[in-house]
Write a protein that holds these residues in place. Sequence first.
Motif, short mmCIF file in Angstrom:
data_model
loop_
_atom_site.label_atom_id
_atom_site.label_comp_id
_atom_site.label_asym_id
_atom_site.label_seq_id
_atom_site.Cartn_x
_atom_site.Cartn_y
_atom_site.Cartn_z
N HIS A 29 -76.71 6.16 13.82
CA HIS A 29 -77.93 6.64 14.47
C HIS A 29 -77.70 6.86 15.95
CE1 HIS A 29 -78.26 2.25 15.29
NE2 HIS A 29 -78.80 2.67 16.43
N ASP A 31 -80.01 6.84 19.67
CA ASP A 31 -81.25 6.58 20.39
C ASP A 31 -81.35 7.56 21.56
OD1 ASP A 31 -81.89 4.47 18.72
OD2 ASP A 31 -80.96 2.97 20.01
N ARG A 58 -86.91 6.93 20.91
CA ARG A 58 -86.78 7.33 19.51
C ARG A 58 -85.40 7.00 18.97
NH1 ARG A 58 -83.83 12.02 18.57
NH2 ARG A 58 -83.44 13.37 20.34
N ARG A 59 -85.36 6.61 17.71
CA ARG A 59 -84.10 6.38 17.00
C ARG A 59 -83.98 7.42 15.89
NH1 ARG A 59 -82.04 0.51 15.82
NH2 ARG A 59 -81.53 0.91 18.01
#
Length: 295
Positions: A29, A31, A58-59
């Motif tokens: 992921h 960020d 936000r991720r």
Amino acid sequence: MQGYEDRQVAGVLHRRVGDILVTALNDGHQDAPLSTMAGIAEAEAAALLHAAFRPVPRRTAVNGFLVRHGGRVALIDTGCGPIKPTTGRLAGNLASAGIAPGAVDTLLMTHLHPDHFGGLTGPDGAALYPTAQLRLHAAEHAYWHDDAAMGRADPARQAAFFGGARARLAAYADRTDLFTGGEVFPGVTALPLPGHTPGHTGFLIASGGKSLLIWGDIVHVPEVQVARPKATMAVDVDPAQAAETRRRIFDQVATDRQAIAGMHLHFPAFAHLARDGEGFRLVPDAWSLDLDGDI
């Protein structure tokens, strides 16, 4: 048992679409601050994330998809590569799925952004998939080789996006094939979804009366963009077109009850989209031992 106390086990999940096996492969992921979004106030985006119990900033998940059919093996996107501690898992998850890089005969690219092309090459710039044919939309190839478009970008994007795309494409120059639509792999049809980039492409996988649309980057932040389809990303080449394409695809998949998967839906990234009043609601598929799942 030693070795798994500090990390998740393999990010791999299979779904069968008729005679085709699709495998979601997690790359990790990223960020990013809410300033990387546009068309929505940061406070509203933060509230939507908070309401969904998601972190701010936000991720965004990063995924790729393996497609196996009739003895052939395709990989749709290759993830970021190991550019930061939270990415670069796709290669290991590919191995966990039992596939060596040399077994991949086709690489299908939704588009050429770093979190999709990063895993095409190693640190030395050499192709990581030694025999695979690289396939992408002709408009995508043309855009990232357009010196005028590159000149309009800021220096950081010139290096990471344009320079990065050109370097990765150079590694596959003798085995690159361009398309504008149609079948690009047995049972897989390319669907142009422009806006995020000029050649941004989804892939419809169909077999035995079942289908799955891998929609690429139709959304980056599901909690925000499903509720607010007009919210765009700073990296959208044509934000207005990206928002229009998103709304069109939302209407289509909700009407058709079409199974979907996405590079930035939370792993394992298989879902459906349902109408919710005048808007939409994302319904992630339940995990199941059944490979047919909810397709």
